[in-house]
Design an enzyme around this catalytic site. Structure first.
Site, PDB file in Angstrom:
ATOM      1  N   LYS A  73      69.367 106.794  50.253  1.00 20.51           N
ATOM      2  CA  LYS A  73      70.075 107.180  49.030  1.00 20.51           C
ATOM      3  C   LYS A  73      70.094 108.684  48.776  1.00 20.51           C
ATOM      4  CE  LYS A  73      69.344 102.829  46.536  1.00 20.51           C
ATOM      5  NZ  LYS A  73      68.908 102.232  45.262  1.00 20.51           N
ATOM      6  N   GLN A 257      76.427  95.933  39.023  1.00 19.23           N
ATOM      7  CA  GLN A 257      76.550  96.939  40.081  1.00 19.23           C
ATOM      8  C   GLN A 257      77.690  96.554  41.023  1.00 19.23           C
ATOM      9  OE1 GLN A 257      72.175  96.658  41.170  1.00 19.23           O
ATOM     10  NE2 GLN A 257      72.649  98.707  41.868  1.00 19.23           N
TER      11      GLN A 257
END
Length: 286
Positions: A73, A257
């Protein structure tokens, strides 16, 4: 979902470590099918040393986007053409979106949580206690602050990480944020509105892990949320339900999400109920 790949199909993927039945893959492909889209969502294992080549392959093969899991990430940012303001605040990206010939980074972790929370209460003006200071906590902290939270307390075992997150939220969002070291069972103040577990305590396979909280301090007017999707009902949520609290499981965050990513990639609004049903089937929710 079972159609073979062909050059007419659009592709999205997740960079991470695949499992036999990836819940997000099941959820996303159920949504594609329900919307009549000839798309696939692929789970692709990418070692850290191969991340640059993987992003290059994403570009070359015309993928419409991707999700990323730990440990990619943060490292992925250097290989993208730009990131959103929220992702820049968090310093992490979990969603890549192709816009023309550019790959842009977004973070849907916190947005998904806030959308889930808004289904029961508006975070604006609320006093929040959040356990954890990792990636999920950072994303949720930023987005709840941007949504107007009145005050945030970070509770964490590591002083260094907890203080760093509290400082980030204070400086970047101007929402009053404090850090409390997590040592033993934490006692909630009576005026807390929202309690968030952004740690991995209770995550499969450690489903019997006891959450270090003074459960007598829970009040029925509090909203208690756990970001863990597996199992959907954690020790924290069971105890909160006994205290009469409104509870939010991790499936809601995961669905929201997915909805945000779906919209970013396709421009189409999926059916959240279809997506949740797919997750419930994977996790065996009755």
């Amino acid at each position: 979902m079972n159609q073979p790949l062909n050059f007419k199909q659009e592709l999205t993927c997740v960079f991470g470590q695949p499992v036999a039945e990836n819940p997000t893959q099941c959820m996303m492909e159920a949504a594609y099918n329900a919307c009549g889209l000839d798309w696939r969502y692929l789970t692709i294992e990418v070692a850290p040393e191969n991340l640059a080549q993987a992003v290059g392959g994403l570009r070359a093969m015309g993928f419409r986007g991707a999700n990323l899991t730990i440990p990619h990430k943060v490292e992925v940012i250097q290989y993208l053409d730009g990131i959103s303001d929220a992702a820049a605040m968090m310093g992490a990206v979990n969603c890549i979106v192709r816009k023309d010939d550019q790959l842009l980074g977004e973070n849907t972790d916190g947005k998904g949580f806030v959308q889930s929370l808004k289904e029961v209460t508006d975070p604006a003006g609320k006093k929040i206690v959040m356990f954890g200071a990792g990636g999920a906590a950072r994303a949720i902290g930023v987005e709840t602050a941007l949504a107007g939270a009145a005050e945030i307390t970070i509770v964490n075992r590591s002083t260094e990480r907890g203080e760093a997150l509290a400082q980030l939220l204070q400086e970047k969002t101007n929402v009053p944020t404090t850090f409390t070291k997590w040592d033993g069972d934490y006692t909630l103040a009576d005026d807390v509105d929202v309690v968030i577990n952004a740690t991995s305590i209770g995550l499969f396979p450690d489903v019997d892990a006891v959450f270090p909280l003074d459960f007598a301090s829970l009040k029925s007017n509090m909203i208690v949320s756990d970001v863990i999707p597996n199992p959907p009902e954690t020790h924290l949520l069971r105890e909160a339900a006994k205290a009469g609290c409104t509870t939010l499981d991790g499936l809601g965050m995961l669905v929201n999400q997915g909805v945000i990513g779906f919209q970013l990639w396709t421009g189409v609004d999926p059916d959240p109920q279809v997506m949740r049903a797919a997750l419930e089937e994977v996790f065996g929710v009755k």
